[in-house]
Design a protein around this motif. Structure first.
Motif, PDB file in Angstrom:
ATOM      1  N   LYS A   1       0.838  -1.203   0.000  1.00  0.00           N
ATOM      2  CA  LYS A   1       0.000   0.000   0.000  1.00  0.00           C
ATOM      3  C   LYS A   1       0.871   1.251   0.000  1.00  0.00           C
ATOM      4  O   LYS A   1       0.637   2.183   0.756  1.00  0.00           O
ATOM      5  CB  LYS A   1      -0.920  -0.027   1.232  1.00  0.00           C
ATOM      6  CG  LYS A   1      -1.930  -1.168   1.175  1.00  0.00           C
ATOM      7  CD  LYS A   1      -2.742  -1.257   2.464  1.00  0.00           C
ATOM      8  CE  LYS A   1      -3.865  -2.272   2.339  1.00  0.00           C
ATOM      9  NZ  LYS A   1      -3.428  -3.627   2.018  1.00  0.00           N
ATOM     10  N   VAL A   2       1.946   1.213  -0.802  1.00  0.00           N
ATOM     11  CA  VAL A   2       2.816   2.378  -0.908  1.00  0.00           C
ATOM     12  C   VAL A   2       2.878   2.833  -2.363  1.00  0.00           C
ATOM     13  O   VAL A   2       2.568   2.068  -3.273  1.00  0.00           O
ATOM     14  CB  VAL A   2       4.246   2.064  -0.392  1.00  0.00           C
ATOM     15  CG1 VAL A   2       4.239   1.816   1.105  1.00  0.00           C
ATOM     16  CG2 VAL A   2       4.826   0.856  -1.112  1.00  0.00           C
ATOM     17  N   ASP A   3       3.309   4.068  -2.581  1.00  0.00           N
ATOM     18  CA  ASP A   3       3.378   4.648  -3.921  1.00  0.00           C
ATOM     19  C   ASP A   3       4.577   4.065  -4.672  1.00  0.00           C
ATOM     20  O   ASP A   3       5.706   4.242  -4.265  1.00  0.00           O
ATOM     21  CB  ASP A   3       3.521   6.173  -3.786  1.00  0.00           C
ATOM     22  CG  ASP A   3       3.529   6.863  -5.145  1.00  0.00           C
ATOM     23  OD1 ASP A   3       3.506   8.112  -5.158  1.00  0.00           O
ATOM     24  OD2 ASP A   3       3.556   6.180  -6.191  1.00  0.00           O
ATOM     25  N   LEU A   4       4.300   3.351  -5.755  1.00  0.00           N
ATOM     26  CA  LEU A   4       5.367   2.643  -6.476  1.00  0.00           C
ATOM     27  C   LEU A   4       5.746   3.310  -7.785  1.00  0.00           C
ATOM     28  O   LEU A   4       6.380   2.697  -8.641  1.00  0.00           O
ATOM     29  CB  LEU A   4       4.913   1.195  -6.758  1.00  0.00           C
ATOM     30  CG  LEU A   4       4.582   0.361  -5.518  1.00  0.00           C
ATOM     31  CD1 LEU A   4       4.107  -1.023  -5.933  1.00  0.00           C
ATOM     32  CD2 LEU A   4       5.799   0.244  -4.613  1.00  0.00           C
ATOM     33  N   ARG A   5       5.402   4.559  -7.938  1.00  0.00           N
ATOM     34  CA  ARG A   5       5.619   5.195  -9.247  1.00  0.00           C
ATOM     35  C   ARG A   5       7.088   5.235  -9.658  1.00  0.00           C
ATOM     36  O   ARG A   5       7.419   5.171 -10.822  1.00  0.00           O
ATOM     37  CB  ARG A   5       5.023   6.601  -9.265  1.00  0.00           C
ATOM     38  CG  ARG A   5       3.544   6.587  -9.637  1.00  0.00           C
ATOM     39  CD  ARG A   5       2.917   7.952  -9.533  1.00  0.00           C
ATOM     40  NE  ARG A   5       2.818   8.400  -8.155  1.00  0.00           N
ATOM     41  CZ  ARG A   5       2.216   9.532  -7.801  1.00  0.00           C
ATOM     42  NH1 ARG A   5       1.685  10.322  -8.721  1.00  0.00           N
ATOM     43  NH2 ARG A   5       2.155   9.892  -6.537  1.00  0.00           N
ATOM     44  N   ASN A   6       7.991   5.378  -8.651  1.00  0.00           N
ATOM     45  CA  ASN A   6       9.415   5.466  -9.014  1.00  0.00           C
ATOM     46  C   ASN A   6      10.164   4.160  -8.788  1.00  0.00           C
ATOM     47  O   ASN A   6      11.384   4.113  -8.822  1.00  0.00           O
ATOM     48  CB  ASN A   6      10.101   6.556  -8.170  1.00  0.00           C
ATOM     49  CG  ASN A   6       9.575   7.926  -8.518  1.00  0.00           C
ATOM     50  OD1 ASN A   6       9.330   8.218  -9.682  1.00  0.00           O
ATOM     51  ND2 ASN A   6       9.362   8.746  -7.510  1.00  0.00           N
ATOM     52  N   LEU A   7       9.429   3.098  -8.564  1.00  0.00           N
ATOM     53  CA  LEU A   7      10.078   1.842  -8.191  1.00  0.00           C
ATOM     54  C   LEU A   7      10.917   1.270  -9.316  1.00  0.00           C
ATOM     55  O   LEU A   7      10.482   1.208 -10.460  1.00  0.00           O
ATOM     56  CB  LEU A   7       9.010   0.816  -7.810  1.00  0.00           C
ATOM     57  CG  LEU A   7       9.543  -0.512  -7.292  1.00  0.00           C
ATOM     58  CD1 LEU A   7      10.188  -0.301  -5.942  1.00  0.00           C
ATOM     59  CD2 LEU A   7       8.421  -1.517  -7.187  1.00  0.00           C
ATOM     60  N   ILE A   8      12.164   0.883  -9.013  1.00  0.00           N
ATOM     61  CA  ILE A   8      12.968   0.192 -10.026  1.00  0.00           C
ATOM     62  C   ILE A   8      13.393  -1.204  -9.582  1.00  0.00           C
ATOM     63  O   ILE A   8      13.928  -1.963 -10.354  1.00  0.00           O
ATOM     64  CB  ILE A   8      14.245   0.986 -10.410  1.00  0.00           C
ATOM     65  CG1 ILE A   8      15.133   1.240  -9.198  1.00  0.00           C
ATOM     66  CG2 ILE A   8      13.899   2.278 -11.108  1.00  0.00           C
ATOM     67  CD1 ILE A   8      16.531   1.672  -9.569  1.00  0.00           C
ATOM     68  N   ASN A   9      13.190  -1.546  -8.340  1.00  0.00           N
ATOM     69  CA  ASN A   9      13.657  -2.858  -7.890  1.00  0.00           C
ATOM     70  C   ASN A   9      12.818  -3.325  -6.707  1.00  0.00           C
ATOM     71  O   ASN A   9      12.210  -2.520  -6.020  1.00  0.00           O
ATOM     72  CB  ASN A   9      15.131  -2.777  -7.473  1.00  0.00           C
ATOM     73  CG  ASN A   9      15.760  -4.145  -7.365  1.00  0.00           C
ATOM     74  OD1 ASN A   9      15.186  -5.137  -7.826  1.00  0.00           O
ATOM     75  ND2 ASN A   9      16.917  -4.230  -6.772  1.00  0.00           N
TER      76      ASN A   9
ATOM     77  N   ASP B   1      15.139   6.540  -1.085  1.00  0.00           N
ATOM     78  CA  ASP B   1      15.090   7.178  -2.402  1.00  0.00           C
ATOM     79  C   ASP B   1      13.818   6.795  -3.169  1.00  0.00           C
ATOM     80  O   ASP B   1      13.661   7.170  -4.336  1.00  0.00           O
ATOM     81  CB  ASP B   1      16.330   6.800  -3.225  1.00  0.00           C
ATOM     82  CG  ASP B   1      16.435   5.294  -3.440  1.00  0.00           C
ATOM     83  OD1 ASP B   1      17.410   4.861  -4.073  1.00  0.00           O
ATOM     84  OD2 ASP B   1      15.551   4.548  -2.975  1.00  0.00           O
ATOM     85  N   LYS B   2      12.939   6.065  -2.531  1.00  0.00           N
ATOM     86  CA  LYS B   2      11.653   5.657  -3.109  1.00  0.00           C
ATOM     87  C   LYS B   2      11.806   4.756  -4.333  1.00  0.00           C
ATOM     88  O   LYS B   2      10.865   4.558  -5.088  1.00  0.00           O
ATOM     89  CB  LYS B   2      10.797   6.875  -3.527  1.00  0.00           C
ATOM     90  CG  LYS B   2      10.671   7.955  -2.481  1.00  0.00           C
ATOM     91  CD  LYS B   2       9.638   7.581  -1.435  1.00  0.00           C
ATOM     92  CE  LYS B   2       9.407   8.764  -0.491  1.00  0.00           C
ATOM     93  NZ  LYS B   2       9.307   8.345   0.887  1.00  0.00           N
ATOM     94  N   ARG B   3      12.995   4.193  -4.510  1.00  0.00           N
ATOM     95  CA  ARG B   3      13.200   3.393  -5.717  1.00  0.00           C
ATOM     96  C   ARG B   3      13.347   1.904  -5.427  1.00  0.00           C
ATOM     97  O   ARG B   3      13.459   1.095  -6.342  1.00  0.00           O
ATOM     98  CB  ARG B   3      14.427   3.901  -6.474  1.00  0.00           C
ATOM     99  CG  ARG B   3      14.276   5.358  -6.893  1.00  0.00           C
ATOM    100  CD  ARG B   3      15.524   5.887  -7.516  1.00  0.00           C
ATOM    101  NE  ARG B   3      15.612   5.465  -8.897  1.00  0.00           N
ATOM    102  CZ  ARG B   3      16.668   5.668  -9.667  1.00  0.00           C
ATOM    103  NH1 ARG B   3      17.735   6.263  -9.169  1.00  0.00           N
ATOM    104  NH2 ARG B   3      16.688   5.270 -10.912  1.00  0.00           N
ATOM    105  N   VAL B   4      13.393   1.559  -4.152  1.00  0.00           N
ATOM    106  CA  VAL B   4      13.499   0.150  -3.779  1.00  0.00           C
ATOM    107  C   VAL B   4      12.376  -0.181  -2.811  1.00  0.00           C
ATOM    108  O   VAL B   4      12.149   0.551  -1.845  1.00  0.00           O
ATOM    109  CB  VAL B   4      14.868  -0.143  -3.101  1.00  0.00           C
ATOM    110  CG1 VAL B   4      14.917  -1.570  -2.589  1.00  0.00           C
ATOM    111  CG2 VAL B   4      16.002   0.118  -4.071  1.00  0.00           C
ATOM    112  N   LEU B   5      11.658  -1.275  -3.071  1.00  0.00           N
ATOM    113  CA  LEU B   5      10.590  -1.709  -2.165  1.00  0.00           C
ATOM    114  C   LEU B   5      11.172  -2.761  -1.234  1.00  0.00           C
ATOM    115  O   LEU B   5      11.705  -3.772  -1.688  1.00  0.00           O
ATOM    116  CB  LEU B   5       9.440  -2.310  -2.977  1.00  0.00           C
ATOM    117  CG  LEU B   5       8.280  -2.896  -2.157  1.00  0.00           C
ATOM    118  CD1 LEU B   5       7.493  -1.780  -1.487  1.00  0.00           C
ATOM    119  CD2 LEU B   5       7.359  -3.722  -3.044  1.00  0.00           C
ATOM    120  N   ASN B   6      11.113  -2.529   0.062  1.00  0.00           N
ATOM    121  CA  ASN B   6      11.600  -3.493   1.036  1.00  0.00           C
ATOM    122  C   ASN B   6      10.435  -4.306   1.577  1.00  0.00           C
ATOM    123  O   ASN B   6       9.401  -3.756   1.961  1.00  0.00           O
ATOM    124  CB  ASN B   6      12.267  -2.751   2.213  1.00  0.00           C
ATOM    125  CG  ASN B   6      13.523  -2.032   1.779  1.00  0.00           C
ATOM    126  OD1 ASN B   6      14.409  -2.617   1.173  1.00  0.00           O
ATOM    127  ND2 ASN B   6      13.602  -0.748   2.071  1.00  0.00           N
TER     128      ASN B   6
END
Lengths: 77, 259
Positions: B12-20, B38-43
């Motif tokens: 339930k998080v914003d994944l617009r900038n996700l790369i990994n 950096d909002k680019r990695v989902l843990n």
């Protein structure tokens, strides 16, 4: 390019469990259903939990963490 | 991402900038699913999830590898894989690989690639950071791997092997086999260079240098390069080079010391 999912070293045993794998007494990765069968890398090497670095489809390709193996993995991504 | 589709009820998080997608095991029960700073990695914190959800995540991981062709890579290994892919895109690396790819034995190409990566890491960081990588090469490729790696570290790929190839290509009777004969001599004999490691005494350096001078003289070499790594080695090497007397019949030898 297909996705890449990373996992921390501490999550290794969860990952192995998800693929039906475990460890033998010497720390080599084995099939849970057939513990006498060690998992092999693309080069036919047995692999310990410490050496385990990744999995890719094809059937299931296992990679060790040494530099030559990671170059081979880089070629498959 | 197919993997995330399977877990959308959990994320339930914003994944617009996700790369990994990164799975880690830190205990963070307040937010088992979170974005990196950096909002680019989902843990995804496996131990922070209820057992049923943990099972779903692991099942989704298995599915995405087996059915979607995703790669599953340990974090520190993935960093090296990214560095390898990046470094081999650099013009200077591409130039070397393109020059030699079709001419050196195909079994040497992975060694060369590994050696070039190690050389780049050596230039970027302390000597200790490359020793495990050099050990990896030796374990897989033995003495030959170590020799090619040393030749690469010393710059001989660009200063000797590629110019040799270019020179030979201008011959009318050039062939890949002819080049490989000369290449093999360089790799196996490293005839014009002594590589000095930390464990070598001055006497060992002196003996090896004299042996190389005699061997090199047989094949028309009138020079010797002594290459050491580390301050202690350089001092020993310079001392030996200053005191070295060439064997009879070899004539004057141009000597170069570096490290």
């Amino acid at each position: 390019m297909s996705e890449t999912i990373t996992f921390d070293k501490a999550a290794k045993h969860y990952i192995l469990e998800a693929f039906g794998l475990g460890l033998d007494k010497e720390g080599y990765i084995v099939e849970r259903d057939n513990p006498s069968q060690k998992v092999l890398t693309v080069d036919g090497d047995e692999i310990t939990e410490g050496e385990f670095a990744g999995i890719k489809k094809g059937s299931l390709l296992f990679f060790k963490s040494d530099l030559p193996s990671l170059i081979e993995l880089a070629d498959r991504l | 991402m197919a993997f995330l589709e399977k877990l959308k009820h959990l994320i339930k998080v914003d994944l617009r900038n996700l790369i990994n997608v990164r799975i880690n095991i830190t205990v963070n029960k307040d937010s088992p699913v979170s974005l990196g700073s950096d909002k680019r990695v989902l843990n995804i914190d496996l131990e922070g999830l209820p057992a049923a959800e943990k099972g779903k995540v692991l099942e989704a991981i298995k599915d995405t590898v087996e059915k979607d062709g995703s790669a599953l890579i340990e974090t520190s290994a993935e960093k090296i894989v990214r560095e390898i892919k990046h470094s081999e895109q650099l013009p200077e690396m591409q130039k070397i690989l393109e020059a030699l790819r079709d001419y050196i034995p195909s079994s040497d190409l992975p060694i060369l690639r590994a050696a070039l990566y190690i050389r780049k890491k050596f230039k970027e960081g302390p000597i200790g950071s490359v020793k495990p990588l050099k050990d990896d090469i030796f374990r897989k490729y033995g003495d030959r791997g170590a020799k090619i790696s040393n030749l690469c570290s010393a710059g001989y790929i660009e200063s000797m092997i590629i110019p040799l190839l270019e020179d030979m290509k201008s011959d009318l009777d050039f062939s890949r086999e002819r080049f490989q004969q000369s290449y093999e001599t360089i790799v196996v004999e490293s005839g014009f260079a002594v590589f000095v490691h930390a464990a070598m005494s001055k006497e060992q350096i002196r003996r090896e240098a004299l042996e190389k001078i005699k061997t090199g003289y047989k094949y028309g070499q009138r020079r010797l390069h002594i290459h050491g790594i580390g301050k202690a080695n350089i001092e020993n090497v310079r001392e030996v080079a200053d005191q070295l007397t060439c064997p009879p019949k070899t004539g004057p030898i141009a000597m170069r010391v570096s490290g």
